[in-house]
Scaffold this active site. Structure first.
Site, PDB file in Angstrom:
ATOM      1  N   HIS A  88       0.839  -1.202   0.000  1.00  0.00           N
ATOM      2  CA  HIS A  88       0.000   0.000   0.000  1.00  0.00           C
ATOM      3  C   HIS A  88       0.870   1.245   0.000  1.00  0.00           C
ATOM      4  CE1 HIS A  88       0.105   1.091   4.363  1.00  0.00           C
ATOM      5  NE2 HIS A  88       0.092  -0.202   4.597  1.00  0.00           N
ATOM      6  N   GLU A 101      -5.029   2.185   2.497  1.00  0.00           N
ATOM      7  CA  GLU A 101      -5.123   0.972   3.321  1.00  0.00           C
ATOM      8  C   GLU A 101      -5.410   1.369   4.762  1.00  0.00           C
ATOM      9  OE1 GLU A 101      -3.682  -2.145   6.096  1.00  0.00           O
ATOM     10  OE2 GLU A 101      -2.951  -0.119   5.876  1.00  0.00           O
ATOM     11  N   ASP A 128       3.307  -6.191   3.529  1.00  0.00           N
ATOM     12  CA  ASP A 128       2.894  -5.082   4.405  1.00  0.00           C
ATOM     13  C   ASP A 128       3.177  -5.410   5.865  1.00  0.00           C
ATOM     14  OD1 ASP A 128       1.816  -2.768   5.460  1.00  0.00           O
ATOM     15  OD2 ASP A 128      -0.261  -3.461   5.339  1.00  0.00           O
ATOM     16  N   ASP A 130       5.964   0.902   7.051  1.00  0.00           N
ATOM     17  CA  ASP A 130       4.530   0.731   6.766  1.00  0.00           C
ATOM     18  C   ASP A 130       4.088   1.805   5.785  1.00  0.00           C
ATOM     19  OD1 ASP A 130       1.899  -0.004   6.814  1.00  0.00           O
ATOM     20  OD2 ASP A 130       1.493   0.740   8.828  1.00  0.00           O
TER      21      ASP A 130
HETATM   22 ZN    ZN Z   1      -0.478   0.698   8.971  1.00  0.00          ZN
HETATM   23 ZN    ZN Z   2       0.445  -1.337   6.364  1.00  0.00          ZN
END
Ligand code: ZN
Ligand code: ZN
Length: 442
Positions: A262, A306, A334, A274
């Protein structure tokens, strides 16, 4: 002012040429570095989100992908404002606090209430309304570390559902112990939700040392009160985008092997773990496999929003609903940049031998065979629910929740050697599936 800044950036920033990146095994790191340095934090729906979409398109093109396009979707925009949390007399002091994503703000004068502590969301749900009414609810649920982040699911409910459950009992606000494992004085943000038929109350997270501090104060003085000030901005519906690129299959171009990450991140760090790492890994994997002329089409999807609740992934699944039968496989990276240690599948019985053979090709990287219960990753779980076969390259996430959703999620936390091992694993998995004719479907 904001519109002016956005249009200034549209002229000045979007026309930057993509830096020439070499097609080698440092490519994932180079992409991650470029994204975190040149775009930085990229909250879904923000001007930075739009810059990241432009960044991704430029780099996909520069890396030689055969097709590059974007798919728009609508989303509710939310923007963090100032937040402060003050312990009132007799222990007067400030605690480190941040808003949970999606939360409303407080009235201008703040919320000044007695605080009531619960160990878990479940304990709050069983509380007597008289003990909660007009109070600030504090959920003090600790997250334990482990390699898979396996305890996250049992703790995150307090963040996601706490405000609704507290409001049902008449609370004035919610604060939670950050869903994280760091002893640094940073609060961890993350999305929360309201129900349409329950009053909306402000929701925020405090750092773990501050949660411990508050808990000790309450053991001395259960009558303690707090003052919460928070100004967030919820301007309404905006458009964001999924960014998609393909290496066209040489023999079976209509069969899609989807690899993904993402593109959006929370606003306080630069979203390196992240999910900048995942973005770098999957963009690099597709680019490096192009020269091998894979038999099936490799489609790289960088999902938008996301963090707001898999909004881009839901839009993708809706838009491609008719073509999901052509998606022969999907997976997402992820979970940061820790080494891959296990290969989990979500295949039909007929494909388990193929899965075991694939693991043999990953073995030299220290990757063991896992169970056939993979979700495929947060965004990809939406595709799995519609019958698309998946796999998860499980990463070592022992310290992932130290940094998760904090200002501390930055490039220096990435180990380039571990990121290279991730890329190796993704190259092998994607290559084997793209060159196979095995039906993986459940
Ligand atoms: Zn996150
Ligand atoms: Zn994530």
């Amino acid at each position: 002012m904001k519109l002016w800044l956005t249009s200034l950036c549209a002229a000045a920033c979007f026309s930057l040429p993509a830096q020439q990146l070499e097609l080698n095994h440092d490519l994932a790191y180079k992409l991650l570095e470029s994204l975190t340095v040149e775009v930085g934090p990229r909250l879904a729906g923000s001007a930075a989100d739009a810059r990241s979409v432009a960044w991704a398109q430029r780099h996909f093109k520069q890396l030689g992908y055969d097709k590059v396009w974007v798919e728009p979707f609508n989303m509710q925009y939310w923007e963090r404002g100032q937040a402060s949390l003050q312990v009132n007399a007799p222990f007067s002091q400030s605690l480190v606090v941040t808003a949970l994503g999606g939360s409303i703000g407080t009235p201008f004068d703040g919320i000044n209430s007695q605080v009531v502590m619960f160990d878990t969301l479940e304990q709050l749900q069983q509380a007597n309304p008289a003990d909660v009414k007009n109070r600030i609810v504090f959920i003090n649920h600790a997250l334990e570390r482990d390699i898979r982040g396996g305890f996250y699911g049992g703790v995150v409910g307090g963040r996601a559902r706490g405000a609704v459950e507290a409001a049902k009992l008449g609370a004035s606000a919610l604060i939670i112990r950050s869903v994280g494992s760091s002893n640094n004085r940073f609060a961890h943000t993350g999305i929360m939700r309201y129900d349409d038929d329950v009053e909306r109350i402000p929701a925020a997270a405090i750092s773990i040392p501050d949660a411990q501090q508050l808990s000790k104060m309450l053991s001395i003085n259960p009558e303690l009160s707090l003052t919460l000030h928070m100004q967030n901005n919820l301007p309404g519906t905006v458009t964001s985008h999924n960014v998609i690129a393909e290496i066209t299959g040489s023999k079976r171009p209509d069969e899609i092997v989807l690899i993904s990450a993402h593109l959006d991140s929370w606003d306080e760090g630069t979203g390196a773990l992240d999910d900048g790492a995942g973005v770098g890994i999957v963009m690099a994997a597709g680019a490096l496999l192009k020269a091998e002329r894979p038999e099936r089409t490799i489609r790289v999807v960088l999902f938008g929003n996301e963090e707001g609740g898999l909004i881009g992934a839901r839009a993708y699944a809706a838009q491609h609903h008719q073509q999901l039968a052509t998606h022969v496989f999907a997976s997402e990276s992820d979970f940061g940049a820790g080494r891959v240690w296990r290969f989990d599948t979500g295949f039909g019985e007929q494909a388990l031998t193929f899965g075991a053979q694939l693991q043999q090709k990953l073995k030299h990287l220290g990757i063991a065979m896992g169970p056939n219960t993979a979700s495929g990753g947060p965004d990809v779980s939406i595709l799995k629910a519609q019958g698309v076969p998946v796999a998860t390259l499980q990463q070592d996430g022992t310290d992932y929740f130290d940094y998760h959703h904090t200002p501390n999620d930055t490039l220096d936390k990435i180990d380039p050697t571990a990121l290279r091992q991730n890329l190796e694993a993704w190259l092998i998995m994607t290559r084997e599936i793209a060159n196979s004719s095995v039906d993986l479907r459940l």
